[in-house]
Design a protein around this motif. Sequence first.
Motif, mmCIF file in Angstrom:
data_model
loop_
_atom_site.group_PDB
_atom_site.id
_atom_site.type_symbol
_atom_site.label_atom_id
_atom_site.label_comp_id
_atom_site.label_asym_id
_atom_site.label_seq_id
_atom_site.Cartn_x
_atom_site.Cartn_y
_atom_site.Cartn_z
ATOM 1 N N ILE A 78 0.864 -1.176 0.000
ATOM 2 C CA ILE A 78 0.000 0.000 0.000
ATOM 3 C C ILE A 78 0.902 1.228 0.000
ATOM 4 C CG2 ILE A 78 -1.962 -0.950 1.263
ATOM 5 C CD1 ILE A 78 -0.385 0.542 3.703
ATOM 6 N N GLY A 100 11.395 4.448 -0.418
ATOM 7 C CA GLY A 100 10.627 3.208 -0.317
ATOM 8 C C GLY A 100 11.136 2.141 -1.280
ATOM 9 N N ARG A 104 13.196 -1.613 -0.691
ATOM 10 C CA ARG A 104 12.744 -2.865 -1.299
ATOM 11 C C ARG A 104 13.782 -3.426 -2.256
ATOM 12 N NH1 ARG A 104 8.668 -0.177 0.171
ATOM 13 N NH2 ARG A 104 6.842 -1.201 1.072
ATOM 14 N N ARG A 147 5.430 10.080 -4.014
ATOM 15 C CA ARG A 147 6.000 9.016 -3.206
ATOM 16 C C ARG A 147 5.083 7.793 -3.211
ATOM 17 N NH1 ARG A 147 7.678 10.477 2.824
ATOM 18 N NH2 ARG A 147 5.437 10.585 3.050
ATOM 19 N N ARG A 151 5.852 3.816 -5.953
ATOM 20 C CA ARG A 151 5.863 2.477 -5.370
ATOM 21 C C ARG A 151 5.016 1.505 -6.173
ATOM 22 N NH1 ARG A 151 5.254 2.506 -0.018
ATOM 23 N NH2 ARG A 151 4.378 0.487 -0.502
ATOM 24 N N ALA B 178 7.616 6.153 7.112
ATOM 25 C CA ALA B 178 8.777 5.274 6.964
ATOM 26 C C ALA B 178 8.354 3.813 7.052
ATOM 27 C CB ALA B 178 9.816 5.594 8.032
ATOM 28 N N ILE B 180 5.485 2.598 6.183
ATOM 29 C CA ILE B 180 4.825 2.247 4.927
ATOM 30 C C ILE B 180 5.863 2.104 3.823
ATOM 31 C CG2 ILE B 180 3.283 3.168 3.157
ATOM 32 C CD1 ILE B 180 1.531 4.187 5.444
ATOM 33 N N ASP B 181 6.941 2.880 3.911
ATOM 34 C CA ASP B 181 8.023 2.758 2.938
ATOM 35 C C ASP B 181 8.892 1.525 3.206
ATOM 36 O OD1 ASP B 181 7.655 4.685 1.056
ATOM 37 O OD2 ASP B 181 8.808 6.228 2.069
ATOM 38 N N GLY B 182 8.471 0.710 4.154
ATOM 39 C CA GLY B 182 9.178 -0.547 4.371
ATOM 40 C C GLY B 182 10.409 -0.447 5.249
ATOM 41 N N ALA B 183 10.531 0.635 6.036
ATOM 42 C CA ALA B 183 11.686 0.774 6.914
ATOM 43 C C ALA B 183 11.351 0.195 8.280
ATOM 44 C CB ALA B 183 12.070 2.243 7.050
#
Lengths: 375, 282
Positions: A78, A100, A104, A147, A151, B178, B180-183
């Motif tokens: 999400i 982000g 990944r 942003r 993603r 952060a 949500i950005d996968g941090a």
Amino acid sequence: MAGITIDGVRKVYPNGFQAIEDLSLNIPDGELVVLVGPSGCGKSTLLRMIAGLETISDGDISIGGRIVNRLEPGERDIAMVFQNYALYPHMTIFDNLAYGLRNRKTPKAEIKQRVEEAVQMLGIAHLLDRKPRQMSGGQRQRVAMGRAIVREPSVFLFDEPLSNLDAKLRVQMRVEIKRLQRQLKTTSVYVTHDQLEAMTLADTLVVMNAGRIEQAGTPMELYSNPATVFVATFIGSPAMNMLPGIVADGFFRVEGDAAGIQPMSLRGVANGPVILGVRPEHLQVGPAIGAGLSGRLHVISSEPIGAETLVYCEGPGSDPLILRAAGEATHRPGDMVDVFAPADRLHLFDTETGEAKPRLTAVQTVMATGPQPVT
Amino acid sequence: MVENRRLLDILGHVLMLFAVALVVFPVWVAFVASTQDPAALMSGTVPLLPGDRLIQNYSEMLGTGMASAGAPPILLMLGNSLIMAVGIAVGKIVISLLAAYAIVYFRFPFRTLIFWTIFITLMLPVEVRILPTYDVVASLGMLDNYSGLILPVIASATATFLFRQFFMTVPEELCEAARIDGAGPLKFFWDILLPLSRTNIAALFVILFIYGWNQYLWPLIVTTSENLYTIVMGIQRLVTVADAEPHWNLVMATTVMAMLPPILIIVLMQRLFVQGLVETEK
């Protein structure tokens, strides 16, 4: 292939406060759903539960068929746009967008390509080297959207993204969000308390109140056929006029002092108290034409706002009756006006439950202004 | 009116010059004394102009030290002080950053209690807990080495408190964005929180470096080997010589040199402060 299913979800805070009670909602793939309601109605909590920022007390949330209850926000595929943008202040715009993707382990070349695509789409390509503080509110908003876009998530979540912008920018960004969502066809959930924003953006509009869904449907469905008094007064501005009254002997009479509103013939509705609702735009100045609600009202004040004039008349209760007249209308305080609303524009609600009763037809109210029938 | 204004200006400047003189005078006396020969300071009148033994005094202290007073060469003591001060400043910052991060960003049982416990230690100065601390350090075998000098004073309630206050002003959405950005927690700390705290860290480093540099009582107690003497306690040793007048010229030379590193740190770090003040990052 990334719809959202919310099944019997509840949110109870440790202090016992129940923010969401047994809520179910199905959001089809590619649709933009707007959650709207007064502050404290649980709309933001629901959004944050979808995002994974709040735990789920009970029930399941699945995204694209996968139950995400126990997944970290970063694993839910999400992206979220925050009210205050939440850009990383010490990073350039490029880094903000790339952060982000880097987390990944996206290859460098791909990051560059995706960021460039996103900034092209949003018209902020010239700002890549700036830091957030060197930009205006509108530009920051675009970066925040960017942003989310880079993603390429399966769901966008928007948490009142436009409320920090001035009125003009807000309209502009609203159009932009709608355009982008159409273009990307990404399932989106959008939270706002602004009913105008809600009406214009939504494919499906969900009105929430006190942790429950009051009604869900297309914006026009909710406008034309509000299921409850709450929805009726929440959607539309100025709000729908509400006239508490009593049905007896085939007539509807306003409760207490009628203030010039005529009893209305009403057949096929059980005797007892009801609330009659009529929108300001459906209350016309002029004599009764056919069946419906009519009356002769005392003007308290009028507000010309250009294209139309809002006329406030003395109503039966403490609230004034508002009607929308043409922009050039010249009603002065103290004037008496004849008003009329056709039967098919009236809404009847149950006094106790607040739920809507079936819409009226002209036949039911055919005796609008005639003499009372002998019973 | 204009004349009046001028008079006021002059008066103001005189007052300010006087205040500056008041602050600078002791430092000047110390510097002057460090350039005299021993006899000049024994005469009873304090000289106010520099003498001719500047290079001689300083090189003597830097190179050989003063064996009669049991003091090693200053260079060694300066080095020890530097190691201790940097160790304390860096250690305090690292530990309080981590502690504040835990207290602000993680939900665990007794979180508030733990914070207030840390906070309450502010009320206890080093002197109060010096005996139990000594006992612990001694049983851990840390007497007479650098870890014994540094570790016991490495926890800082003040710094923890300051970082906590700063972290609480960082918008919560930043942490959520952060996530949500996968941090993960460590990545968020390293990539976002730490860069944002940069100016706070610089400010604290200056304060804590000076604090560490000026440590006196603790090094005095915990070290017995000359190789570990720090400059501040070294000065004290120079003064308390047995059966002789202290060599004030050499003591003052040592004092002036002990002052230099903290001044250098302030001058260098001040640029970071200003930078931090101009760029408000939030």
